[in-house]
Design an enzyme around this catalytic site. Structure first.
Site, mmCIF file in Angstrom:
data_model
loop_
_atom_site.group_PDB
_atom_site.id
_atom_site.type_symbol
_atom_site.label_atom_id
_atom_site.label_comp_id
_atom_site.label_asym_id
_atom_site.label_seq_id
_atom_site.Cartn_x
_atom_site.Cartn_y
_atom_site.Cartn_z
ATOM 1 N N HIS A 61 30.970 46.399 51.548
ATOM 2 C CA HIS A 61 32.178 45.965 52.139
ATOM 3 C C HIS A 61 33.443 46.961 52.187
ATOM 4 C CE1 HIS A 61 31.586 41.720 53.871
ATOM 5 N NE2 HIS A 61 30.428 41.951 53.176
ATOM 6 N N SER A 70 33.058 44.547 61.321
ATOM 7 C CA SER A 70 34.093 44.794 60.945
ATOM 8 C C SER A 70 35.450 45.515 62.309
ATOM 9 C CB SER A 70 33.653 45.661 59.647
ATOM 10 O OG SER A 70 33.195 45.499 59.023
ATOM 11 N N ALA A 93 35.509 44.776 64.729
ATOM 12 C CA ALA A 93 36.131 43.647 66.044
ATOM 13 C C ALA A 93 36.698 43.291 64.753
ATOM 14 C CB ALA A 93 35.135 43.510 66.485
ATOM 15 N N GLU A 94 36.231 43.102 63.531
ATOM 16 C CA GLU A 94 37.160 41.371 62.932
ATOM 17 C C GLU A 94 38.782 41.807 62.699
ATOM 18 O OE1 GLU A 94 32.602 39.838 60.906
ATOM 19 O OE2 GLU A 94 33.721 41.060 60.117
ATOM 20 N N GLN A 95 38.528 43.425 61.504
ATOM 21 C CA GLN A 95 39.973 43.737 61.335
ATOM 22 C C GLN A 95 40.114 43.915 62.708
ATOM 23 O OE1 GLN A 95 40.239 46.594 58.531
ATOM 24 N NE2 GLN A 95 38.010 46.624 57.467
ATOM 25 N N VAL A 130 38.609 37.680 57.998
ATOM 26 C CA VAL A 130 39.798 37.951 58.498
ATOM 27 C C VAL A 130 39.878 36.985 59.657
ATOM 28 C CG1 VAL A 130 40.209 40.655 57.176
ATOM 29 C CG2 VAL A 130 38.632 39.995 59.518
#
Length: 472
Positions: free
Chosen positions: A368, A385, A387-389, A424
């Site tokens: 990660h 990752s 898009a999530e952040q 997140v």
């Protein structure tokens, strides 16, 4: 291995059947007409009948006729049928007709048709097909349809074999002319079954709200037992329908069983009870099948358990960050319909992750990226990752916020040996920073468990998004 049974069905949120008129319940009455189609030496069988009669514990008589058994079945045709016909006047009924029984009972068939009953097929003969070769059962189904058509004037649109083999449903699907199959007790609503790529509607039957339990050692002893069970079943389903979850109630009858006076009175009391309620739709099984096919037509859905390996890995190999071995082990393990939902597949992947070695799980954690770290700045995160952040605003930090994230990331890694991990999508920027401050001073064992739980949570969110997007 691919598990053939569907233990999930509609899950916690079954579809609204939208019964006609906004009915709270669909009540479906079946009269099984088997008299003259049962096992008998005179019918060319090897032994007498031993199933569903007044003779508890009856055994077949090889090579011999059984006078009492035959006369019990005769009663169903001679007396029981006519009593049920009178009781069911004005109610839509489905007849499961054994083809050879229908052929031997022309007056009863004429009476059923005059009453508007749906004539479904109950197979060629009322025999046990569990050890009958597939090709012979297929031939019997074809003969049943042909004989039924000749006797009734049109082919049956529904099929219930009853004493099935593991081939029965497949053969019913392959025949191709049935609007529904009824050899299932798996639900209280119709559902689509897919056989070799072709959808087939299933309209479930019942073994509990069924007079067959008068003929079993543990079953109904009196008409009151039968009525109480039917009434309680109806009341429960009616209440569920009133609360927004309508269902279907099937009632199974046999002329030689429910046609007896003491049991017929119980049936009359149940019908009176059901008819005293508003919002009850009495329907044939064909009515229900056609309604369902119109309101809930078959919609192809992606099924992870049926994907080829490469497709499955391409779709789900990245849900555990840079750790496709999780998805590969899932695909190689037992999978079935339970794993075609987001929840089921996420649970399966979590199980495989937990069963991985300590080093493998630690490797997943270390795969990660830091939050708002160097990889993010260099635009080298995975698409997930990234898009999530971004969803938490981590792609738009002030210099002071970026410096604080960097400090916390470095301190966390130095203390625990793996990056700070959090789902997140469950938090905003302030919540993430607060969690980093709170978890920095945890002991490593506690933090390891927390991090693994967050990895599972992240994967479950990714799986849900993938499946949702595939179905829209």
């Amino acid at each position: 291995m691919r598990y053939s049974r569907d233990l999930r069905g509609y899950g916690p949120t079954p579809p609204d059947p939208k019964w006609p008129g906004g009915a709270r319940i669909a009540v479906q009455i079946v009269v099984n007409y088997e008299e003259g189609g049962e096992n008998s030496i005179e019918h060319g069988d090897a032994a007498s009948e031993a199933f569903l009669s007044e003779i508890i514990g009856a055994q077949p008589w090889p090579g011999q006729r059984h006078w009492n058994m035959e006369s019990i079945y005769d009663y169903g045709a001679r007396a029981g049928f006519w009593r049920l016909l009178r009781l069911l006047e004005g109610i839509p009924v489905t007849c499961y007709g054994v083809a050879t029984a229908l052929e031997r009972n022309p007056e009863q068939v004429a009476a059923m048709q005059a009453a508007g009953w749906e004539m479904a097929t109950h197979g060629l003969k009322w025999i046990d097909y569990r050890n009958v070769p597939r090709e012979i059962e297929a031939e019997h189904i074809a003969q049943a349809i042909a004989l039924h058509t000749a006797v009734c004037g049109e082919r049956p649109r529904g099929f219930y074999q009853g004493r099935t083999s593991m081939n029965t449903v497949a053969l019913g699907c392959e025949e191709g002319g049935f609007e529904y199959l009824a050899d299932t007790i798996a639900d209280e609503l119709p559902y689509w079954h897919v056989h070799e790529g072709r959808p087939q509607l299933m309209v479930p039957y019942t073994m509990d709200a069924n007079d067959m339990r008068f003929s079993s050692g543990q079953g109904f002893g009196t008409g009151t037992d039968f009525f109480d069970y039917l009434r309680d079943s109806f009341d429960m389903l009616y209440a569920e329908g009133a609360s927004g979850a309508p269902r279907m109630m099937s009632v199974g009858l046999h002329c030689r069983l429910a046609g007896r006076p003491g049991r017929a009175m119980a049936l009359k009391r149940f019908l009176d009870h059901a008819r005293s309620h508003d919002g009850v739709w009495f329907a044939t099984r064909l009515d229900i099948a056609r309604h369902w096919a119109r309101v809930h037509p078959f919609q192809p859905q992606p099924r992870p358990s049926q994907m080829q390996r490469d497709d499955f890995l391409a779709r789900f190999g990245g849900v555990y960050e840079h750790s496709p071995f999780i998805a590969e082990r899932v695909w190689c393990a037992e999978m079935g319909a339970a794993h075609d939902s987001a929840e089921g597949l996420a649970a399966r992947m979590a199980q495989i992750f937990r069963q991985a070695s300590d080093d493998e799980r630690l490797g997943v954690l270390r795969a990660h990226p830091d939050l708002a770290g160097k990889l993010a700045q260099a635009r080298r995160l995975t698409a997930d990752s990234t898009a999530e952040q971004a969803s938490a605003g981590l792609d738009a930090l002030t210099d002071a916020e970026r410096a604080e994230f960097t400090r916390l990331n470095d301190a966390y890694m130095a203390r625990h040996g793996f990056p700070f991990i959090i789902a997140v999508r469950d938090h905003d920027k302030a919540g993430i920073l607060a969690a980093m401050h709170a978890r920095l001073d945890s002991d490593t064992a506690t933090e390891r468990a927390t991090a693994e739980a967050q990895v599972i949570r992240i994967a479950s969110l990714r799986i849900a998004q993938i499946i949702t997007e595939a179905r829209t």
